[in-house]
Design a protein around this motif. Structure first.
Motif, PDB file in Angstrom:
ATOM      1  N   LYS A 103       8.956 -45.773   0.334  1.00 21.45           N
ATOM      2  CA  LYS A 103       9.751 -45.415   1.499  1.00 21.45           C
ATOM      3  C   LYS A 103      10.771 -46.513   1.759  1.00 21.45           C
ATOM      4  CE  LYS A 103       6.578 -42.205   2.089  1.00 21.45           C
ATOM      5  NZ  LYS A 103       6.797 -40.817   1.616  1.00 21.45           N
ATOM      6  N   ARG A 104      11.926 -46.110   2.241  1.00 19.29           N
ATOM      7  CA  ARG A 104      12.967 -47.081   2.603  1.00 19.29           C
ATOM      8  C   ARG A 104      13.531 -46.740   3.974  1.00 19.29           C
ATOM      9  NH1 ARG A 104      18.811 -47.730   1.903  1.00 19.29           N
ATOM     10  NH2 ARG A 104      19.316 -49.962   1.684  1.00 19.29           N
ATOM     11  N   PHE A 105      13.542 -47.729   4.857  1.00 17.85           N
ATOM     12  CA  PHE A 105      14.133 -47.607   6.190  1.00 17.85           C
ATOM     13  C   PHE A 105      15.338 -48.547   6.224  1.00 17.85           C
ATOM     14  CE2 PHE A 105       9.591 -47.011   6.266  1.00 17.85           C
ATOM     15  CZ  PHE A 105       9.410 -45.845   6.984  1.00 17.85           C
ATOM     16  N   ALA A 106      16.480 -48.054   6.683  1.00 16.93           N
ATOM     17  CA  ALA A 106      17.686 -48.873   6.591  1.00 16.93           C
ATOM     18  C   ALA A 106      18.570 -48.699   7.819  1.00 16.93           C
ATOM     19  CB  ALA A 106      18.471 -48.523   5.330  1.00 16.93           C
ATOM     20  N   GLY A 147      18.019 -52.785   4.266  1.00 12.33           N
ATOM     21  CA  GLY A 147      16.932 -51.833   4.102  1.00 12.33           C
ATOM     22  C   GLY A 147      15.590 -52.525   3.954  1.00 12.33           C
ATOM     23  N   TYR A 148      14.531 -51.824   4.375  1.00 13.60           N
ATOM     24  CA  TYR A 148      13.160 -52.321   4.211  1.00 13.60           C
ATOM     25  C   TYR A 148      12.404 -51.328   3.339  1.00 13.60           C
ATOM     26  CZ  TYR A 148       8.438 -53.949   5.306  1.00 13.60           C
ATOM     27  OH  TYR A 148       7.147 -54.425   5.212  1.00 13.60           O
ATOM     28  N   ASN A 160       5.232 -56.421  -3.445  1.00 12.66           N
ATOM     29  CA  ASN A 160       5.225 -56.619  -1.997  1.00 12.66           C
ATOM     30  C   ASN A 160       6.371 -55.847  -1.347  1.00 12.66           C
ATOM     31  OD1 ASN A 160       3.083 -58.520  -2.146  1.00 12.66           O
ATOM     32  ND2 ASN A 160       4.549 -60.131  -2.663  1.00 12.66           N
ATOM     33  N   PRO A 161       6.185 -55.382  -0.112  1.00  5.55           N
ATOM     34  CA  PRO A 161       7.324 -54.816   0.622  1.00  5.55           C
ATOM     35  C   PRO A 161       8.456 -55.839   0.684  1.00  5.55           C
ATOM     36  CG  PRO A 161       5.268 -54.366   1.775  1.00  5.55           C
ATOM     37  CD  PRO A 161       4.936 -55.340   0.668  1.00  5.55           C
ATOM     38  N   TYR A 162       9.677 -55.368   0.658  1.00 10.00           N
ATOM     39  CA  TYR A 162      10.801 -56.294   0.585  1.00 10.00           C
ATOM     40  C   TYR A 162      12.016 -55.711   1.291  1.00 10.00           C
ATOM     41  CZ  TYR A 162      12.548 -53.177  -3.066  1.00 10.00           C
ATOM     42  OH  TYR A 162      12.979 -52.074  -3.750  1.00 10.00           O
ATOM     43  N   PHE A 163      12.939 -56.593   1.627  1.00 11.89           N
ATOM     44  CA  PHE A 163      14.225 -56.207   2.201  1.00 11.89           C
ATOM     45  C   PHE A 163      15.293 -56.190   1.112  1.00 11.89           C
ATOM     46  CE2 PHE A 163      12.002 -57.916   5.895  1.00 11.89           C
ATOM     47  CZ  PHE A 163      12.314 -56.992   6.891  1.00 11.89           C
ATOM     48  N   ASP A 164      16.233 -55.295   1.242  1.00 16.40           N
ATOM     49  CA  ASP A 164      17.450 -55.360   0.441  1.00 16.40           C
ATOM     50  C   ASP A 164      18.642 -55.392   1.395  1.00 16.40           C
ATOM     51  OD1 ASP A 164      18.972 -52.533   0.489  1.00 16.40           O
ATOM     52  OD2 ASP A 164      16.813 -52.130   0.474  1.00 16.40           O
ATOM     53  N   ASP A 204      30.187 -45.898  14.262  1.00 18.05           N
ATOM     54  CA  ASP A 204      30.253 -46.729  13.052  1.00 18.05           C
ATOM     55  C   ASP A 204      28.869 -47.186  12.580  1.00 18.05           C
ATOM     56  OD1 ASP A 204      32.983 -46.470  13.269  1.00 18.05           O
ATOM     57  OD2 ASP A 204      33.261 -48.413  14.259  1.00 18.05           O
ATOM     58  N   TYR A 205      27.809 -46.684  13.201  1.00 24.26           N
ATOM     59  CA  TYR A 205      26.446 -47.071  12.855  1.00 24.26           C
ATOM     60  C   TYR A 205      25.768 -45.966  12.060  1.00 24.26           C
ATOM     61  CZ  TYR A 205      27.052 -50.599  16.538  1.00 24.26           C
ATOM     62  OH  TYR A 205      27.507 -51.640  17.310  1.00 24.26           O
ATOM     63  N   ARG A 206      24.741 -46.350  11.270  1.00 20.06           N
ATOM     64  CA  ARG A 206      23.941 -45.370  10.561  1.00 20.06           C
ATOM     65  C   ARG A 206      22.495 -45.867  10.455  1.00 20.06           C
ATOM     66  NH1 ARG A 206      27.343 -47.940   6.921  1.00 20.06           N
ATOM     67  NH2 ARG A 206      26.351 -48.987   5.142  1.00 20.06           N
ATOM     68  N   ILE A 207      21.563 -44.946  10.629  1.00 14.75           N
ATOM     69  CA  ILE A 207      20.134 -45.223  10.494  1.00 14.75           C
ATOM     70  C   ILE A 207      19.604 -44.273   9.424  1.00 14.75           C
ATOM     71  CG2 ILE A 207      17.884 -45.266  11.629  1.00 14.75           C
ATOM     72  CD1 ILE A 207      19.379 -45.690  14.275  1.00 14.75           C
ATOM     73  N   MET A 208      18.881 -44.807   8.432  1.00 10.20           N
ATOM     74  CA  MET A 208      18.499 -44.011   7.272  1.00 10.20           C
ATOM     75  C   MET A 208      17.012 -44.128   6.942  1.00 10.20           C
ATOM     76  SD  MET A 208      21.784 -45.212   5.078  1.00 10.20           S
ATOM     77  CE  MET A 208      21.666 -46.769   5.949  1.00 10.20           C
TER      78      MET A 208
END
Length: 226
Positions: free
Chosen positions: A148-151, A169-170, A179-183, A129-133
């Motif tokens: 770039k987005r890491f999530a 996501g970062y 600025n870098p940000y989280f969503d 049930d997990y996902r890394i993107m």
């Protein structure tokens, strides 16, 4: 477009190799359509708080390779881009019944202006049930700069037939002024008949730098497979 053609070449080569091994690939069409009260992608509004109709259609080359097209209406301030069409391709590598890696490519075209045209390269590791993107955008939000987005995401089966889906996501836009940000996004939905209904909250950690496009939004959506 050259990258998309190269991706198609890889898919065809892989399918040919599969056929050479004596395994007959199966072909089928699939798709889905969605109606949203507001189109938000990775925390940022793409329809200026207006409803959006989206659809995706895929041609599946067996269980591992597919090519497709996706479209949605859009609305941006001071822009003539009102429709986004994406040519899609992905390869699925299965490690076990519950673990797989998806390598994807999208050629994103906007009409009528084209200021936001670019491509998206993605990796997605699914484990139960997990996902890394990971996603790389060549023309992030029409700035001509990459991002770039890491999530990380996970969904839970709750209540009786309800699905609670969460993702954080970062983002690291290559822009001095941003600025870098989280969503973040959290959504709760269930399927009634053939339609999946969901209510979701989404937002960003640096909403002040997006002139309202990264605020906290509540979204209602209905989707069905074709």
């Amino acid at each position: 477009m050259r990258r998309y053609i190269a991706f198609i070449t890889i898919l065809i080569s892989s399918w040919t190799a599969q056929a050479a091994d004596g395994t007959s690939p199966t072909f089928d069409l699939s798709g889905d359509i969605s109606l949203l009260s507001h189109y938000v992608e990775n925390g940022l509004s793409q329809s200026d708080k207006s409803p959006a109709l989206q659809g995706a259609f895929w041609f599946n080359f067996g269980s591992q390779f597919r090519l497709g097209v996706w479209g949605s209406n859009t609305n941006f301030e001071n822009s003539d881009d009102h429709f986004n069409l994406r040519l899609l391709g992905d390869i699925k590598v299965s490690f076990s019944q519950n673990t797989n890696l998806i390598i994807s490519y999208a050629q994103s075209q906007y009409y009528n202006g084209g200021d936001r045209n670019g491509n998206i390269i993605g990796l997605r590791l699914n484990m139960f049930d997990y996902r890394i993107m990971y996603d790389s955008f060549s023309n992030w939000e029409g700035t001509d700069e990459n991002s770039k987005r890491f999530a990380f995401g996970k969904f839970f089966n709750v209540f009786n037939g309800w699905k609670w889906d969460n993702e954080v996501g970062y983002n690291t836009p290559n822009i001095d002024e941003i600025n870098p940000y989280f969503d973040a996004r959290t959504g709760l939905g269930t399927k009634w008949g053939v339609i999946f209904f969901e209510g979701a909250l989404t937002g960003t950690s640096e909403s002040s730098q997006f002139n309202g496009a990264g605020d906290l939004f509540f979204i209602l959506s209905a989707s069905t497979e074709l």
